[in-house]
Scaffold this motif. Structure first.
Motif, PDB file in Angstrom:
ATOM      1  N   ARG A  35      47.126  34.211  44.572  1.00 44.85           N
ATOM      2  CA  ARG A  35      48.268  35.074  44.298  1.00 44.85           C
ATOM      3  C   ARG A  35      49.405  34.280  43.672  1.00 44.85           C
ATOM      4  N   TRP A  36      50.182  34.954  42.872  1.00 45.46           N
ATOM      5  CA  TRP A  36      51.427  34.408  42.335  1.00 45.46           C
ATOM      6  C   TRP A  36      52.584  35.231  42.894  1.00 45.46           C
ATOM      7  N   LEU A  47      55.579  39.444  45.577  1.00 45.81           N
ATOM      8  CA  LEU A  47      54.245  39.281  45.029  1.00 45.81           C
ATOM      9  C   LEU A  47      54.226  39.806  43.599  1.00 45.81           C
ATOM     10  N   ALA A  50      47.795  39.178  41.921  1.00 46.98           N
ATOM     11  CA  ALA A  50      46.788  38.652  42.826  1.00 46.98           C
ATOM     12  C   ALA A  50      45.407  38.880  42.236  1.00 46.98           C
ATOM     13  N   THR A  52      41.245  38.699  43.609  1.00 52.35           N
ATOM     14  CA  THR A  52      40.369  38.526  44.765  1.00 52.35           C
ATOM     15  C   THR A  52      39.346  37.416  44.525  1.00 52.35           C
ATOM     16  N   LYS A  58      42.048  42.779  40.542  1.00 52.34           N
ATOM     17  CA  LYS A  58      43.353  42.189  40.272  1.00 52.34           C
ATOM     18  C   LYS A  58      44.449  43.193  40.601  1.00 52.34           C
ATOM     19  N   TYR A  59      45.542  42.654  41.064  1.00 47.55           N
ATOM     20  CA  TYR A  59      46.714  43.471  41.399  1.00 47.55           C
ATOM     21  C   TYR A  59      47.907  42.936  40.625  1.00 47.55           C
ATOM     22  N   TYR A  60      48.766  43.874  40.179  1.00 45.83           N
ATOM     23  CA  TYR A  60      50.007  43.483  39.508  1.00 45.83           C
ATOM     24  C   TYR A  60      51.158  44.321  40.043  1.00 45.83           C
ATOM     25  N   TYR A  99      45.127  32.671  49.838  1.00 44.05           N
ATOM     26  CA  TYR A  99      45.125  33.506  51.042  1.00 44.05           C
ATOM     27  C   TYR A  99      43.697  33.870  51.428  1.00 44.05           C
ATOM     28  N   GLN A 109      46.859  30.702  54.802  1.00 42.57           N
ATOM     29  CA  GLN A 109      47.372  30.662  53.445  1.00 42.57           C
ATOM     30  C   GLN A 109      48.052  29.334  53.168  1.00 42.57           C
TER      31      GLN A 109
END
Length: 121
Positions: A35-36, A47, A50, A52, A58-60, A99, A109
């Motif tokens: 994650r960034w 956040l 991220a 996985t 991916k998450y933004y 994480y 983490q």
């Protein structure tokens, strides 16, 4: 010793691009989500993106969606954040985070020390 070392920050003009890198060592990198986060002066850490394990999901954050791209290279134990269309509001210290969640114990983490991104003309 577990390490996450960020690099690639700096001063960039609005509309410009930067790629942040995060080098990991001494832990099972491929088993961790990467994650960034970022923290602007006077603000809470948030956040940004991220990815996985395996890179399949991916998450933004809404504020960066369509402009930032997160990726990982498990062989090299690297995580990247490509940032396009940078805005002054993106100015912050950017932190790399690893994480891992466990079924029967607390998550683990790790954090890097951060790299400063300044967007200004």
């Amino acid at each position: 010793q577990v390490q996450l070392v960020e690099s690639g920050g700096g001063l960039v003009q609005p509309g410009g691009s930067l790629t942040l890198s995060c080098a990991a060592s001494e832990f099972a990198f491929s088993r961790y989500a990467m994650r960034w986060f970022r923290q602007a002066p006077g603000e809470e850490r948030e956040l940004v993106a991220a990815v996985t394990t395996g890179g399949s999901t991916k998450y933004y954050a809404d504020s960066v969606k369509g402009r930032f791209t997160i990726s990982r290279d498990d062989d090299q134990m690297m995580t990247y954040l490509l940032m396009n269309g940078l805005e002054p509001e993106d100015t912050a210290v950017y932190y790399c985070n690893a994480y891992r969640r466990f079924t029967d114990s607390n998550p683990i983490q790790y954090w890097g020390k951060g790299t400063l991104v300044t967007v200004s003309s």
